[in-house]
Scaffold this motif. Structure first.
Motif, PDB file in Angstrom:
ATOM      1  N   SER A  17      50.447  35.280  45.931  1.00  0.00           N
ATOM      2  CA  SER A  17      50.665  36.345  44.747  1.00  0.00           C
ATOM      3  C   SER A  17      50.241  35.791  43.463  1.00  0.00           C
ATOM      4  N   PHE A  18      49.900  36.837  42.561  1.00  0.00           N
ATOM      5  CA  PHE A  18      49.665  36.540  41.229  1.00  0.00           C
ATOM      6  C   PHE A  18      50.666  37.501  40.687  1.00  0.00           C
ATOM      7  N   ASP A  19      51.743  36.977  39.920  1.00  0.00           N
ATOM      8  CA  ASP A  19      52.755  37.760  39.207  1.00  0.00           C
ATOM      9  C   ASP A  19      52.979  38.947  40.175  1.00  0.00           C
ATOM     10  N   GLY A  20      53.620  38.450  41.460  1.00  0.00           N
ATOM     11  CA  GLY A  20      54.117  39.451  42.283  1.00  0.00           C
ATOM     12  C   GLY A  20      53.040  40.345  42.963  1.00  0.00           C
ATOM     13  N   PHE A  21      52.003  40.370  42.515  1.00  0.00           N
ATOM     14  CA  PHE A  21      50.689  41.011  43.407  1.00  0.00           C
ATOM     15  C   PHE A  21      50.178  40.127  44.208  1.00  0.00           C
ATOM     16  N   LYS A  22      50.028  40.572  45.714  1.00  0.00           N
ATOM     17  CA  LYS A  22      49.600  39.728  46.631  1.00  0.00           C
ATOM     18  C   LYS A  22      48.181  39.995  46.806  1.00  0.00           C
ATOM     19  N   ALA A  23      47.180  38.997  46.334  1.00  0.00           N
ATOM     20  CA  ALA A  23      45.702  39.231  46.621  1.00  0.00           C
ATOM     21  C   ALA A  23      45.242  39.094  47.633  1.00  0.00           C
ATOM     22  N   VAL A  24      45.870  38.121  48.416  1.00  0.00           N
ATOM     23  CA  VAL A  24      45.751  37.834  49.899  1.00  0.00           C
ATOM     24  C   VAL A  24      47.023  37.974  50.482  1.00  0.00           C
ATOM     25  N   GLY A  41      34.070  44.183  51.865  1.00  0.00           N
ATOM     26  CA  GLY A  41      35.165  44.955  51.226  1.00  0.00           C
ATOM     27  C   GLY A  41      35.028  45.199  49.763  1.00  0.00           C
ATOM     28  N   PRO A  42      35.715  46.195  49.566  1.00  0.00           N
ATOM     29  CA  PRO A  42      35.611  46.642  48.161  1.00  0.00           C
ATOM     30  C   PRO A  42      35.902  45.644  46.833  1.00  0.00           C
ATOM     31  N   ASN A  43      35.542  46.060  45.871  1.00  0.00           N
ATOM     32  CA  ASN A  43      35.819  45.019  44.973  1.00  0.00           C
ATOM     33  C   ASN A  43      37.375  44.823  44.773  1.00  0.00           C
ATOM     34  N   GLY A  44      37.914  43.631  44.439  1.00  0.00           N
ATOM     35  CA  GLY A  44      39.335  43.463  44.263  1.00  0.00           C
ATOM     36  C   GLY A  44      40.012  43.295  45.553  1.00  0.00           C
ATOM     37  N   ALA A  45      39.212  43.243  46.762  1.00  0.00           N
ATOM     38  CA  ALA A  45      40.129  43.096  48.120  1.00  0.00           C
ATOM     39  C   ALA A  45      40.447  41.734  48.266  1.00  0.00           C
ATOM     40  N   GLY A  46      40.224  40.795  47.700  1.00  0.00           N
ATOM     41  CA  GLY A  46      40.566  39.503  47.683  1.00  0.00           C
ATOM     42  C   GLY A  46      39.565  38.456  48.631  1.00  0.00           C
ATOM     43  N   LYS A  47      38.497  38.859  48.482  1.00  0.00           N
ATOM     44  CA  LYS A  47      37.394  38.017  49.208  1.00  0.00           C
ATOM     45  C   LYS A  47      37.261  36.755  48.684  1.00  0.00           C
ATOM     46  N   THR A  48      36.966  36.846  47.289  1.00  0.00           N
ATOM     47  CA  THR A  48      36.750  35.506  46.607  1.00  0.00           C
ATOM     48  C   THR A  48      37.998  34.442  46.646  1.00  0.00           C
ATOM     49  N   THR A  49      39.218  35.251  46.697  1.00  0.00           N
ATOM     50  CA  THR A  49      40.393  34.304  46.548  1.00  0.00           C
ATOM     51  C   THR A  49      40.428  33.754  47.818  1.00  0.00           C
ATOM     52  N   VAL A  50      40.025  34.305  49.127  1.00  0.00           N
ATOM     53  CA  VAL A  50      40.131  33.642  50.248  1.00  0.00           C
ATOM     54  C   VAL A  50      39.483  32.295  50.231  1.00  0.00           C
TER      55      VAL A  50
HETATM   56  P1  ADP Z   1      36.973  40.352  45.438  1.00  0.00           P
HETATM   57  O1  ADP Z   1      36.434  39.041  45.355  1.00  0.00           O
HETATM   58  O2  ADP Z   1      37.233  40.933  46.883  1.00  0.00           O
HETATM   59  O3  ADP Z   1      36.216  41.469  44.638  1.00  0.00           O
HETATM   60  P2  ADP Z   1      39.089  38.651  44.280  1.00  0.00           P
HETATM   61  O4  ADP Z   1      39.518  37.612  45.227  1.00  0.00           O
HETATM   62  O5  ADP Z   1      38.244  38.307  43.249  1.00  0.00           O
HETATM   63  O6  ADP Z   1      38.351  40.086  44.785  1.00  0.00           O
HETATM   64  O7  ADP Z   1      40.343  39.365  43.644  1.00  0.00           O
HETATM   65  C1  ADP Z   1      41.374  39.897  44.164  1.00  0.00           C
HETATM   66  C2  ADP Z   1      42.459  40.458  43.446  1.00  0.00           C
HETATM   67  O8  ADP Z   1      43.047  39.187  42.878  1.00  0.00           O
HETATM   68  C3  ADP Z   1      41.846  41.187  42.080  1.00  0.00           C
HETATM   69  O9  ADP Z   1      42.942  42.255  41.695  1.00  0.00           O
HETATM   70  C4  ADP Z   1      41.907  40.163  40.970  1.00  0.00           C
HETATM   71  O10 ADP Z   1      42.223  40.398  39.840  1.00  0.00           O
HETATM   72  C5  ADP Z   1      43.131  39.233  41.451  1.00  0.00           C
HETATM   73  N1  ADP Z   1      43.019  37.904  41.010  1.00  0.00           N
HETATM   74  C6  ADP Z   1      42.152  36.876  41.562  1.00  0.00           C
HETATM   75  N2  ADP Z   1      42.233  35.831  41.139  1.00  0.00           N
HETATM   76  C7  ADP Z   1      43.431  35.745  40.274  1.00  0.00           C
HETATM   77  C8  ADP Z   1      43.914  34.908  39.516  1.00  0.00           C
HETATM   78  N3  ADP Z   1      43.529  33.585  39.472  1.00  0.00           N
HETATM   79  N4  ADP Z   1      45.105  35.222  38.666  1.00  0.00           N
HETATM   80  C9  ADP Z   1      45.473  36.455  38.711  1.00  0.00           C
HETATM   81  N5  ADP Z   1      44.886  37.353  39.464  1.00  0.00           N
HETATM   82  C10 ADP Z   1      43.590  37.058  40.172  1.00  0.00           C
END
Ligand code: ADP
Ligand code: MG
Length: 248
Positions: A17-24, A41-50
């Motif tokens: 969670s980033f400030d309550g928002f579950k990115a993954v 997956g679409p932009n913002g899906a959480g791919k890079t975060t994984v």
């Molecule tokens: P993707 O690679 O699928 O486009 P990301 O994994 O980059 O998506 O991001 C997923 C969501 O998490 C986005 O809404 C992004 O803004 C948010 N996010 C990613 N990293 C951080 C971070 N370090 N702090 C806050 N929000 C983040």
């Protein structure tokens, strides 16, 4: 008993969670040895975060990442590299002022011998490894060229080569063919198919034509969750996937 044995990577209930928002959000992902997995997956899906979570760049809120039966959560990025996980970011980060040879040389794991020094790195073994990797990444004719003069695609290959020097068992690449020419894409597909043998590769990619050429299995992420998973055929014909991603 353990079915974990078949998987080199075993991710369970991974959440950040980033400030309550579950990115993954409660991700379960299982990757086998020799597998080339593509995440779309679409932009913002959480791919890079994984990928950030697997390589230790980001700490999860909860969940587990077992790599070869070892828990990676809690380890530092360096420790995770030493466990055999290599990660390439979207933009190439090679040393522009070093030659191709030197870029590969500095990437040889220094902790591997008694001497982590240059003399050790110039050993016949290391030289042979550099030549082998340079050939693999189509740069054996450019060993003495400075990084700066390489094309964008060649820089991407060099960075893959720098990962290969460490002989990782899991390689993760974020959009490796972005900005590449059609010919370079072709060569990259062949390269990725070759290097997936004996290890596992996870690739984030948008170019569906390219995905169809490399993917063994495709995972579709949406809002931090898995929307669909299967062969390219299966996900391409999945109505949910068409609605949130492929239809656009
Ligand atoms: P993707 O690679 O699928 O486009 P990301 O994994 O980059 O998506 O991001 C997923 C969501 O998490 C986005 O809404 C992004 O803004 C948010 N996010 C990613 N990293 C951080 C971070 N370090 N702090 C806050 N929000 C983040
Ligand atoms: Mg991304």
């Amino acid at each position: 008993m353990s079915s974990k044995k078949e998987f080199i990577l075993y991710i369970e209930d991974l959440t950040v969670s980033f400030d309550g928002f579950k990115a993954v959000d409660g991700l379960n992902l299982y990757v086998e040895k020799d597998e080339l997995r593509v995440i779309i997956g679409p932009n913002g899906a959480g791919k890079t975060t994984v990928l950030d979570l697997i390589c230790g760049k980001t700490q999860p809120t909860s969940g587990s990442v077992l790599f070869k039966d070892k828990e990676l959560i809690g380890l530092s990025e360096h420790e995770i590299v030493r466990e055999g996980v290599g990660r390439k970011f979207q933009t190439p980060s090679i040393y522009e002022n070093l030659t191709v040879y030197e870029n590969l040389e500095v990437s040889y794991p220094s902790g591997r011998g008694v001497l982590g020094c240059l003399a050790f790195k110039r050993s016949p073994e290391v030289v042979a490894r550099i030549r082998e990797v340079a050939k693999e990444i189509y740069l054996d004719h450019l060993l003495d060229a400075e990084g700066a003069i390489l094309s964008h695609g060649q820089k991407q290959w060099l960075e893959i080569g720098m990962l290969l020097m460490q002989e990782p068992q899991l390689i993760m690449l974020d959009e490796p063919v972005a900005g590449m020419s059609p010919a370079e894409r072709e060569q990259t597909a062949a390269l990725l198919n070759r290097i997936s043998k004996g290890r596992a590769i996870i690739i984030i990619e948008h170019d569906m034509e390219f995905v169809s050429r490399i993917a063994h299995r495709v995972t579709v992420l949406h809002l931090g969750k898995i929307l669909a998973e299967g062969s390219m055929e299966q996900v391409q014909h999945n109505p949910k996937v068409i609605e949130v991603y492929l239809g656009h």
